[in-house]
Design an enzyme around this catalytic site. Structure first.
Site, PDB file in Angstrom:
ATOM      1  N   LYS A 110     -33.411 -31.205-114.179  1.00 14.77           N
ATOM      2  CA  LYS A 110     -33.745 -31.196-115.602  1.00 14.77           C
ATOM      3  C   LYS A 110     -32.416 -31.160-116.360  1.00 14.77           C
ATOM      4  CE  LYS A 110     -36.763 -30.866-119.014  1.00 14.77           C
ATOM      5  NZ  LYS A 110     -37.704 -31.944-119.368  1.00 14.77           N
ATOM      6  N   ASP A 132     -39.919 -33.566-114.973  1.00 15.24           N
ATOM      7  CA  ASP A 132     -41.204 -33.858-115.629  1.00 15.24           C
ATOM      8  C   ASP A 132     -41.635 -35.292-115.335  1.00 15.24           C
ATOM      9  OD1 ASP A 132     -38.985 -34.551-117.143  1.00 15.24           O
ATOM     10  OD2 ASP A 132     -39.874 -34.043-119.072  1.00 15.24           O
ATOM     11  N   ASP A 137     -46.696 -28.774-104.191  1.00 17.67           N
ATOM     12  CA  ASP A 137     -48.159 -28.598-104.310  1.00 17.67           C
ATOM     13  C   ASP A 137     -48.787 -29.893-104.824  1.00 17.67           C
ATOM     14  OD1 ASP A 137     -47.996 -25.891-103.584  1.00 17.67           O
ATOM     15  OD2 ASP A 137     -49.517 -25.311-105.057  1.00 17.67           O
ATOM     16  N   ASP A 152     -41.102 -26.083-105.413  1.00 19.17           N
ATOM     17  CA  ASP A 152     -42.359 -25.345-105.230  1.00 19.17           C
ATOM     18  C   ASP A 152     -43.491 -26.089-105.938  1.00 19.17           C
ATOM     19  OD1 ASP A 152     -44.136 -23.170-104.680  1.00 19.17           O
ATOM     20  OD2 ASP A 152     -43.896 -22.546-106.752  1.00 19.17           O
ATOM     21  N   TYR A 180     -35.684 -17.960-108.322  1.00 17.14           N
ATOM     22  CA  TYR A 180     -36.394 -17.044-107.434  1.00 17.14           C
ATOM     23  C   TYR A 180     -35.517 -15.848-107.062  1.00 17.14           C
ATOM     24  CZ  TYR A 180     -40.461 -19.945-106.185  1.00 17.14           C
ATOM     25  OH  TYR A 180     -41.634 -20.647-106.193  1.00 17.14           O
TER      26      TYR A 180
HETATM   27  C1  IPM Z   1     -44.635 -21.547-101.369  1.00 16.22           C
HETATM   28  C2  IPM Z   1     -45.283 -20.398-102.085  1.00 16.22           C
HETATM   29  C3  IPM Z   1     -44.252 -19.304-102.279  1.00 16.22           C
HETATM   30  C4  IPM Z   1     -43.131 -19.870-103.119  1.00 16.22           C
HETATM   31  C5  IPM Z   1     -44.793 -17.996-102.888  1.00 16.22           C
HETATM   32  C6  IPM Z   1     -45.936 -17.433-102.075  1.00 16.22           C
HETATM   33  C7  IPM Z   1     -43.713 -16.975-103.091  1.00 16.22           C
HETATM   34  O1  IPM Z   1     -45.835 -20.821-103.280  1.00 16.22           O
HETATM   35  O2  IPM Z   1     -44.156 -21.351-100.236  1.00 16.22           O
HETATM   36  O3  IPM Z   1     -44.622 -22.651-101.916  1.00 16.22           O
HETATM   37  O4  IPM Z   1     -43.243 -19.899-104.355  1.00 16.22           O
HETATM   38  O5  IPM Z   1     -42.120 -20.282-102.543  1.00 16.22           O
HETATM   39 MG    MG Z   2     -45.790 -22.932-103.554  1.00 17.22          MG
END
Ligand code: IPM
Ligand code: MG
Length: 355
Positions: free
Chosen positions: A187, A219, A247, A243, A142
């Site tokens: 990884k 993975d 999710d 990240d 990032y």
């Molecule tokens: C998160 C989001 C952010 C990230 C984006 C919006 C830059 O997906 O906080 O998980 O990738 O960190």
């Molecule tokens: Mg995210």
């Protein structure tokens, strides 16, 4: 206590969900005798529209000088055309880096009331889902160089031992306060940065003999999270893996709209935000779920302001709201009562008690 909170409403559903979280904080301050002062900060698409910059220095300064920052969400299709270094998300990355909040804590815990909302089989959910992802937040790909030269795009991934060690320690300390199991995710079969990651984690393990350290390739971890989530207590991982996995982890708990997060660095000034995005498609329609933001405010009370009773009161109020059968659209199921964002906030506030 008097606390100064920088408030970033942001874009899309950000303003609606933050409004409800502030109402919750107001109720807490009344009941418990605190004063919370709010300073509005422009960040994201709205700041691009206003200043041509997703996070002007003066706005960042307000955050750094606050006692903590509460953030809704930023971004939206409207700003897709702007150059990469001026995107709304860039404001968020500059905020995280500017505040030095390297440790992002994302809980994946299933609310018993929402067990039906999980897409996993009941037999898997019944084993229990209660783990935390500790994500490194201000390093890795990032924050490496990003550039495009002709038909080639380049993104650089770098980690130093010091960066890995400081997040590793948070992983071990988090596990120590829970069930004592830490899974380091990388990884290392492909990446040098992951081999260094693994080496540093094992060096640290000697200092935390009470924590059981295991290694997992990312993975495989993505697969294990849906196959057998009860095996995890604390996962520690680098920025981009965290990240993606967070999710995935949020989805198995029922809804991404329910998950808060805290980001901390060396001081108690933290950044608190739900892990979902700005959902422009439902913005302004009063249908968003504000609970991720409300629970982020509860984390702020707990981790930055040392107000555990107040944090418990908010979390208990959310639980009582779910017990009473109210649901926003994202977690709606048969027999429940559908409510909008505002109503959800009002009902939760009505449940906040001082014990
Ligand atoms: C998160 C989001 C952010 C990230 C984006 C919006 C830059 O997906 O906080 O998980 O990738 O960190
Ligand atoms: Mg995210």
């Amino acid at each position: 206590m008097v606390k100064n909170i920088a408030v970033i409403r942001g874009d899309g559903i950000g303003p609606e969900i933050v409004e409800q979280a502030l109402n919750v904080l107001d109720k807490v301050s009344k009941l418990y005798g605190h004063t919370f002062n709010y300073t509005d900060v422009d960040m994201g698409g709205c700041a691009i529209d206003k200043y041509g910059d997703p996070l002007p220095e003066a706005e960042l300064k307000k955050c750094v000088e606050s006692d903590s920052v509460l953030l809704g969400a930023v971004g939206g299709d409207k700003w897709n055309g702007v150059p990469g270094n001026m995107r709304p998300e860039k404001g968020l990355l500059r905020l995280r880096a500017g505040m030095g909040v390297y440790s992002n804590n994302r809980p994946a815990k299933i609310w018993s009331q929402l067990a039906d909302a999980s897409p996993l089989k009941k037999s898997i959910v019944d084993e229990g889902i209660d783990f935390i992802i500790v994500r490194e937040l201000i390093g890795g790909i990032y924050f490496g160089e990003h550039k495009t030269e002709g038909d080639t795009a380049i993104d650089v991934l770098t980690y130093s031992e010091a960066e890995i060690e400081r997040i590793g320690r948070i992983g071990f300390e988090t596990a120590r306060k829970r069930r004592g199991k830490l899974c380091s995710v990388e990884k290392s079969n492909v990446l040098d940065s992951s081999r260094l990651w693994k080496k540093v984690m094992h060096r640290l393990a000697d200092e935390y003999p009470d924590v059981e350290l295991s290694d997992m390739l990312v993975d495989n971890c993505a697969m294990q999270i849906v196959k057998n989530p009860s095996q995890f207590d604390v996962i520690v991982t680098e920025n981009m893996f965290g990240d993606i996995l967070s999710d995935e982890a949020s989805m198995i708990t029922g809804s991404i709209g329910m998950i808060p997060s805290s980001s901390l660095g060396k001081t108690s000034c933290g950044l608190y935000e739900p892990i979902h995005g700005s959902a422009p498609d439902i913005a302004g329609k009063d249908v968003a779920n504000p609970i991720g933001t409300i629970l982020s405010a509860a984390m702020m009370l707990r981790f930055s302001f040392d107000m555990p009773k107040e944090a418990d009161a908010v979390e208990n109020a959310v639980s009582a709201y779910l017990d009473a059968g109210y649901r926003t659209a994202d977690i709606m199921s048969e027999g429940m009562t559908l409510v909008g964002c505002k109503k959800c906030g009002e009902l939760i506030i009505g449940n906040i008690r001082k014990d």
